[in-house]
Structures are given as C-alpha cells and as structure tokens.
Scaffold this motif. Structure first.
Motif, PDB file in Angstrom:
ATOM      1  N   PRO A 191       0.274   7.010 -10.166  1.00  0.00           N
ATOM      2  CA  PRO A 191      -0.040   7.181 -11.594  1.00  0.00           C
ATOM      3  C   PRO A 191      -1.525   7.482 -11.789  1.00  0.00           C
ATOM      4  N   GLY A 192      -1.822   8.577 -12.425  1.00  0.00           N
ATOM      5  CA  GLY A 192      -3.205   8.978 -12.640  1.00  0.00           C
ATOM      6  C   GLY A 192      -3.649  10.074 -11.690  1.00  0.00           C
ATOM      7  N   MET A 193      -2.953  10.208 -10.585  1.00  0.00           N
ATOM      8  CA  MET A 193      -3.257  11.262  -9.612  1.00  0.00           C
ATOM      9  C   MET A 193      -2.160  12.321  -9.724  1.00  0.00           C
ATOM     10  N   GLY A 194      -2.507  13.529  -9.451  1.00  0.00           N
ATOM     11  CA  GLY A 194      -1.524  14.595  -9.495  1.00  0.00           C
ATOM     12  C   GLY A 194      -0.737  14.661  -8.198  1.00  0.00           C
ATOM     13  N   GLY A 195       0.147  15.605  -8.155  1.00  0.00           N
ATOM     14  CA  GLY A 195       0.891  15.843  -6.936  1.00  0.00           C
ATOM     15  C   GLY A 195       2.161  15.026  -6.834  1.00  0.00           C
ATOM     16  N   GLN A 196       2.766  15.151  -5.681  1.00  0.00           N
ATOM     17  CA  GLN A 196       4.037  14.498  -5.422  1.00  0.00           C
ATOM     18  C   GLN A 196       3.821  13.375  -4.411  1.00  0.00           C
ATOM     19  N   LYS A 197       4.523  12.284  -4.582  1.00  0.00           N
ATOM     20  CA  LYS A 197       4.435  11.158  -3.663  1.00  0.00           C
ATOM     21  C   LYS A 197       4.976  11.586  -2.298  1.00  0.00           C
ATOM     22  N   THR A 198       4.166  11.372  -1.252  1.00  0.00           N
ATOM     23  CA  THR A 198       4.568  11.797   0.091  1.00  0.00           C
ATOM     24  C   THR A 198       4.665  10.637   1.078  1.00  0.00           C
ATOM     25  N   GLU A 199       4.290   9.435   0.638  1.00  0.00           N
ATOM     26  CA  GLU A 199       4.317   8.272   1.527  1.00  0.00           C
ATOM     27  C   GLU A 199       4.522   7.001   0.704  1.00  0.00           C
ATOM     28  N   SER A 200       4.874   5.928   1.388  1.00  0.00           N
ATOM     29  CA  SER A 200       4.989   4.660   0.666  1.00  0.00           C
ATOM     30  C   SER A 200       3.583   4.085   0.478  1.00  0.00           C
ATOM     31  N   TRP A 201       3.438   3.281  -0.558  1.00  0.00           N
ATOM     32  CA  TRP A 201       2.143   2.686  -0.881  1.00  0.00           C
ATOM     33  C   TRP A 201       2.232   1.184  -0.705  1.00  0.00           C
ATOM     34  N   LYS A 202       1.179   0.606  -0.161  1.00  0.00           N
ATOM     35  CA  LYS A 202       1.080  -0.851  -0.075  1.00  0.00           C
ATOM     36  C   LYS A 202       0.153  -1.317  -1.180  1.00  0.00           C
ATOM     37  N   ILE A 203       0.672  -2.186  -2.019  1.00  0.00           N
ATOM     38  CA  ILE A 203      -0.131  -2.796  -3.072  1.00  0.00           C
ATOM     39  C   ILE A 203      -0.466  -4.194  -2.578  1.00  0.00           C
ATOM     40  N   TYR A 204      -1.747  -4.515  -2.567  1.00  0.00           N
ATOM     41  CA  TYR A 204      -2.215  -5.782  -2.020  1.00  0.00           C
ATOM     42  C   TYR A 204      -2.566  -6.771  -3.127  1.00  0.00           C
ATOM     43  N   ALA A 205      -2.283  -8.046  -2.865  1.00  0.00           N
ATOM     44  CA  ALA A 205      -2.728  -9.146  -3.720  1.00  0.00           C
ATOM     45  C   ALA A 205      -4.002  -9.699  -3.093  1.00  0.00           C
ATOM     46  N   PHE A 206      -4.963 -10.049  -3.924  1.00  0.00           N
ATOM     47  CA  PHE A 206      -6.206 -10.611  -3.415  1.00  0.00           C
ATOM     48  C   PHE A 206      -6.629 -11.802  -4.260  1.00  0.00           C
ATOM     49  N   THR A 207      -7.449 -12.649  -3.661  1.00  0.00           N
ATOM     50  CA  THR A 207      -7.980 -13.833  -4.333  1.00  0.00           C
ATOM     51  C   THR A 207      -9.493 -13.851  -4.129  1.00  0.00           C
ATOM     52  N   LYS A 208     -10.172 -14.692  -4.867  1.00  0.00           N
ATOM     53  CA  LYS A 208     -11.634 -14.780  -4.761  1.00  0.00           C
ATOM     54  C   LYS A 208     -12.087 -15.733  -3.661  1.00  0.00           C
ATOM     55  N   ASP A 209     -11.165 -16.387  -2.974  1.00  0.00           N
ATOM     56  CA  ASP A 209     -11.538 -17.404  -1.991  1.00  0.00           C
ATOM     57  C   ASP A 209     -11.889 -16.833  -0.616  1.00  0.00           C
ATOM     58  N   GLY A 210     -11.898 -15.520  -0.472  1.00  0.00           N
ATOM     59  CA  GLY A 210     -12.285 -14.919   0.791  1.00  0.00           C
ATOM     60  C   GLY A 210     -11.156 -14.739   1.786  1.00  0.00           C
ATOM     61  N   LYS A 211      -9.963 -15.191   1.454  1.00  0.00           N
ATOM     62  CA  LYS A 211      -8.814 -14.973   2.354  1.00  0.00           C
ATOM     63  C   LYS A 211      -8.468 -13.499   2.381  1.00  0.00           C
ATOM     64  N   ALA A 212      -7.901 -13.067   3.504  1.00  0.00           N
ATOM     65  CA  ALA A 212      -7.492 -11.671   3.645  1.00  0.00           C
ATOM     66  C   ALA A 212      -6.424 -11.334   2.610  1.00  0.00           C
ATOM     67  N   PRO A 213      -6.498 -10.154   2.024  1.00  0.00           N
ATOM     68  CA  PRO A 213      -5.458  -9.729   1.068  1.00  0.00           C
ATOM     69  C   PRO A 213      -4.078  -9.721   1.745  1.00  0.00           C
ATOM     70  N   SER A 214      -3.055  -9.959   0.944  1.00  0.00           N
ATOM     71  CA  SER A 214      -1.679  -9.912   1.454  1.00  0.00           C
ATOM     72  C   SER A 214      -0.914  -8.807   0.734  1.00  0.00           C
ATOM     73  N   VAL A 215       0.131  -8.342   1.348  1.00  0.00           N
ATOM     74  CA  VAL A 215       0.934  -7.296   0.729  1.00  0.00           C
ATOM     75  C   VAL A 215       1.707  -7.906  -0.444  1.00  0.00           C
ATOM     76  N   TYR A 216       1.484  -7.359  -1.625  1.00  0.00           N
ATOM     77  CA  TYR A 216       2.183  -7.805  -2.837  1.00  0.00           C
ATOM     78  C   TYR A 216       3.495  -7.031  -2.997  1.00  0.00           C
ATOM     79  N   ALA A 217       3.456  -5.743  -2.699  1.00  0.00           N
ATOM     80  CA  ALA A 217       4.647  -4.890  -2.839  1.00  0.00           C
ATOM     81  C   ALA A 217       4.432  -3.610  -2.048  1.00  0.00           C
ATOM     82  N   VAL A 218       5.544  -2.972  -1.730  1.00  0.00           N
ATOM     83  CA  VAL A 218       5.510  -1.645  -1.107  1.00  0.00           C
ATOM     84  C   VAL A 218       6.311  -0.743  -2.023  1.00  0.00           C
ATOM     85  N   GLU A 219       5.700   0.334  -2.447  1.00  0.00           N
ATOM     86  CA  GLU A 219       6.353   1.288  -3.362  1.00  0.00           C
ATOM     87  C   GLU A 219       6.685   2.553  -2.634  1.00  0.00           C
TER      88      GLU A 219
END
Length: 146
Positions: free
Chosen positions: A118-146
């Motif tokens: 959303p916001g970018m042109g073109g056609q989706k060509t790959e799956s996207w990993k959406i990451y969840a993050f926190t302020k405590d310095g822990k490594a981000p985790s995968v929230y969803a794959v689209e």
C-alpha cells in the motif's frame, strides 16, 4: 429485562477498545518532506477509516528512533496511532488487527519499500514479513506474513 440488556450493552461498550468504537481513527504521520509515496500511504489509510495528519521532518531517523522503531526497520515514514507506531507500508488489515487485539508491543513495521505494498506502485511479487517491535531492546519478532 430491557434494563439488563442496556447494562450489558454499556458493559460491552466500555470494554471495547476506543479505535473500534470510533468512526475515524486519528493518526500522525512523520515523513520525509520529499517522499510522495508516504502521502499515497496516508491516502490509503484515510480511505480505510483513518484521519492522518502529516508532519514532514528532516530528522525522521531521530523521530522514528525516539518512537522505538529499530534502525533496521525504519522507513520513509512512521505513523503514530494511539499508543502504537506503524512504520512502512503495512497493510491496513494488520494495523486494524493490532489496534483491536492491543498486543504488548510498541508497534509493527514492514521494512523497505516492497513493490505492490500500500502506497507503492506495481504488483506484489513476494511475501512480506511484518515485524512487531518493543522499546526494551529485544529483537523484533514476526507479527505476520502477507
């Protein structure tokens, strides 16, 4: 009997998160002044029930870091929605899911500028990993794959 239903409806109303009750969800987007794809993403959010206030800044990396977005997930905009941050071109369904479920995270991010997002042109060509993050310095985790 009608009074019982009224109390039940009231209880449900106060137990439901505010974004689910509001017709419009307020958001503030911090963006690079020269980035037009950010404005396209803001329009996408507005078509999906958000009211977006744009705040151009030449210090986006500093703003995003201050909001808790890890450097490797920062994009060309950070959107503050209530207590959460959305960075990048995250599909609105996932934004609304986060607002509805209210997980114990700082926010979610889609790194980069993937084609077809959303916001970018073109056609989706790959799956996207959406990451969840926190302020405590822990490594981000995968929230969803689209």
């Amino acid at each position: 009997m009608k009074l019982t239903y009224a109390f039940a409806a009231f209880g449900l109303a106060i137990a439901t998160p505010l974004p689910a009750l509001a017709g419009t969800i307020n958001a503030v987007m911090y963006k690079n002044p020269s980035c037009s794809c950010c404005e396209t993403y803001a329009a996408y959010l507005e078509k999906n029930g958000f009211k977006v206030e744009l705040k151009p800044t030449n210090d986006l990396a500093q703003v995003s870091a201050g909001l808790g977005v890890p450097a490797n997930l920062q994009g060309c905009h950070s959107v503050v929605i209530g207590d959460y941050v959305v960075d990048g071109f995250v599909p609105v369904e996932l934004v609304k899911k986060m607002l509805s479920e209210r997980p114990a995270i700082t926010g979610i991010a889609l790194a980069g500028m993937p084609m077809g997002s959303p916001g970018m042109g073109g056609q989706k060509t790959e799956s996207w990993k959406i990451y969840a993050f926190t302020k405590d310095g822990k490594a981000p985790s995968v929230y969803a794959v689209e």
